[in-house]
Design a protein around this motif. Structure first.
Motif, mmCIF file in Angstrom:
data_model
loop_
_atom_site.group_PDB
_atom_site.id
_atom_site.type_symbol
_atom_site.label_atom_id
_atom_site.label_comp_id
_atom_site.label_asym_id
_atom_site.label_seq_id
_atom_site.Cartn_x
_atom_site.Cartn_y
_atom_site.Cartn_z
ATOM 1 N N GLU A 136 1.075 -1.335 0.498
ATOM 2 C CA GLU A 136 0.264 -0.179 0.393
ATOM 3 C C GLU A 136 1.679 1.566 -0.005
ATOM 4 O O GLU A 136 0.477 1.996 -0.822
ATOM 5 C CB GLU A 136 -0.638 -0.221 1.053
ATOM 6 C CG GLU A 136 -1.590 -0.855 1.183
ATOM 7 C CD GLU A 136 -2.819 -1.647 2.313
ATOM 8 O OE1 GLU A 136 -4.072 -2.068 2.074
ATOM 9 O OE2 GLU A 136 -1.932 -1.008 3.039
ATOM 10 N N THR A 139 2.240 2.042 -3.114
ATOM 11 C CA THR A 139 1.317 2.940 -4.335
ATOM 12 C C THR A 139 1.782 4.869 -4.466
ATOM 13 O O THR A 139 1.125 5.060 -5.663
ATOM 14 C CB THR A 139 -0.014 2.440 -3.734
ATOM 15 O OG1 THR A 139 -0.276 3.131 -2.671
ATOM 16 C CG2 THR A 139 -0.105 1.089 -4.090
ATOM 17 N N LEU A 212 -1.952 -3.244 -5.592
ATOM 18 C CA LEU A 212 -1.185 -2.561 -6.864
ATOM 19 C C LEU A 212 -2.209 -2.117 -7.354
ATOM 20 O O LEU A 212 -2.369 -0.841 -8.805
ATOM 21 C CB LEU A 212 0.268 -2.838 -6.835
ATOM 22 C CG LEU A 212 1.318 -3.134 -6.466
ATOM 23 C CD1 LEU A 212 2.662 -4.265 -6.088
ATOM 24 C CD2 LEU A 212 1.807 -1.492 -5.860
ATOM 25 N N ALA A 215 -4.695 0.487 -7.839
ATOM 26 C CA ALA A 215 -3.805 1.697 -6.902
ATOM 27 C C ALA A 215 -3.375 2.166 -8.645
ATOM 28 O O ALA A 215 -2.853 2.907 -9.119
ATOM 29 C CB ALA A 215 -3.105 2.228 -6.063
ATOM 30 N N LEU A 217 -1.726 0.334 -10.935
ATOM 31 C CA LEU A 217 -0.359 -0.123 -11.544
ATOM 32 C C LEU A 217 -1.219 -1.139 -12.151
ATOM 33 O O LEU A 217 -1.450 -1.919 -11.721
ATOM 34 C CB LEU A 217 0.567 -0.511 -10.713
ATOM 35 C CG LEU A 217 1.181 0.599 -9.661
ATOM 36 C CD1 LEU A 217 1.918 0.996 -7.792
ATOM 37 C CD2 LEU A 217 2.695 1.770 -10.881
ATOM 38 N N TYR A 253 5.720 -3.363 -12.687
ATOM 39 C CA TYR A 253 4.512 -2.323 -12.483
ATOM 40 C C TYR A 253 5.024 -0.812 -12.981
ATOM 41 O O TYR A 253 6.214 -0.887 -12.740
ATOM 42 C CB TYR A 253 4.091 -2.262 -10.917
ATOM 43 C CG TYR A 253 3.113 -3.921 -10.526
ATOM 44 C CD1 TYR A 253 2.398 -3.728 -10.634
ATOM 45 C CD2 TYR A 253 4.162 -4.799 -9.127
ATOM 46 C CE1 TYR A 253 1.565 -5.899 -10.149
ATOM 47 C CE2 TYR A 253 3.747 -5.588 -8.901
ATOM 48 C CZ TYR A 253 1.974 -5.755 -9.096
ATOM 49 O OH TYR A 253 2.248 -7.468 -8.928
ATOM 50 N N THR A 255 2.828 2.661 -13.811
ATOM 51 C CA THR A 255 1.592 3.714 -14.582
ATOM 52 C C THR A 255 1.504 3.336 -15.967
ATOM 53 O O THR A 255 2.407 3.128 -16.369
ATOM 54 C CB THR A 255 2.045 5.195 -13.827
ATOM 55 O OG1 THR A 255 3.324 5.336 -14.301
ATOM 56 C CG2 THR A 255 1.946 4.956 -12.587
#
Length: 301
Positions: A136, A139, A212, A215, A217, A253, A255
């Protein structure tokens, strides 16, 4: 400066940084250097901070790259001449193994391009509860704002690479299947890799992946596999008599705005005597990456 057509990103948990053996480190980092990596995200950097960071300097020489060592010598990022670090963040105090988090510029993109955040992470091995908290907090580096010379702000793109010590959702054909809890022979490891679900039953731990992805990702291997490239979701750790079957523990990961730059993902297997984790390699289209970073900057206007 000549801009490469492809940028190679490698993430690797090199077991215990060679366990203090310089010869093992030399073999490992020669192998890394042979991949022609532009960015390397490392985990288990034990001992790299000793004696004035002599081991870190040794690794920089072997890779031909500059390195940034995270807190408590747990993680690091190495970059070639195409990248300039413009900020380094401290990790949240809840991390057992603090990540290395940097704001980096891809210099061939030019002065009108946004930086991006690079994170080398290693989530907790023993506690699924702490691991979820760490995920968490991970992120938050996908939510870093950056002030532009015009006085406005933008949210930086992010790439996070590392050892999740947990499993991805098993929703991709060809990926390693989730272990069956009772078939894991090492009973403490059953605890380490599972959590108690709402009905009181233990479930294999996919919560960091879910956090993830919630969020925003994206798991780049999953992204490539859904497009038909199943080699992207190969195992990153081998089957073990005590710990269970092949698994994809190590993941990258990004964005969403960075996904168009992802051209290929694969796993470079290494022998067990060198490390208990394989390398994850991601190839980025350098021109597309530059365009994305310039567009992020322009979008803040």
């Amino acid at each position: 400066m000549t801009k490469p057509h492809t940028l190679t990103v490698v993430s690797w948990n090199f077991e215990a940084n060679g366990k203090g053996n310089q010869h093992t480190r030399h073999i490992a980092h020669q192998k890394l250097a042979g991949l022609g990596a532009n960015l390397v995200f490392r985990q288990e950097m034990w001992g790299a901070d000793a004696d004035g960071e002599q081991v870190m300097q040794e690794m920089e020489r072997l890779l031909g790259m500059r390195g940034w060592l995270g807190e408590r010598s747990c993680t690091a990022i190495f970059a070639d001449h195409n990248f300039e670090v413009v900020r380094q963040w401290n990790a949240a105090p809840l991390y057992v193994l603090p990540p290395t988090a940097l704001a980096m510029r891809y210099t061939p993109a030019g002065p009108d391009a946004a930086p991006f955040v690079g994170v080398s992470y290693h989530l907790n091995y023993a506690s699924p509860t702490n691991r979820l908290i760490e995920a968490e907090w991970l992120t938050t580096w996908a939510d870093k704002r950056w002030a532009t010379p015009r006085g406005d702000t933008l949210v930086l793109p992010c790439i996070s690479c590392g050892d999740a010590n947990s499993y991805p959702h098993a929703d991709v054909d060809g990926a390693p299947v989730l272990p069956v809890l009772k078939e894991i022979q090492d009973q403490p490891h059953r605890l380490h890799r599972s959590y108690v679900g709402p009905d009181g039953r233990r479930l294999m731990d996919t919560r960091p992946d879910e956090a993830l992805r919630t969020a925003g990702l994206e798991d780049v291997a999953r992204h490539r596999a859904l497009a038909g490239d199943l080699k992207a979701v190969a195992r990153t750790v081998d089957r073990n008599d005590t710990h269970g079957p092949d698994a994809r523990i190590d993941r990258v990961y990004v964005t969403p705005e960075l996904l168009p730059a992802v051209r290929d993902v694969d796993v470079i297997e290494v022998p067990l005597e060198l490390s208990d984790h394989h390398m994850v390699r991601v190839k980025l289209d350098a021109d597309v990456l530059a365009d994305i970073l310039r567009a992020v900057f322009a979008g803040a206007a």
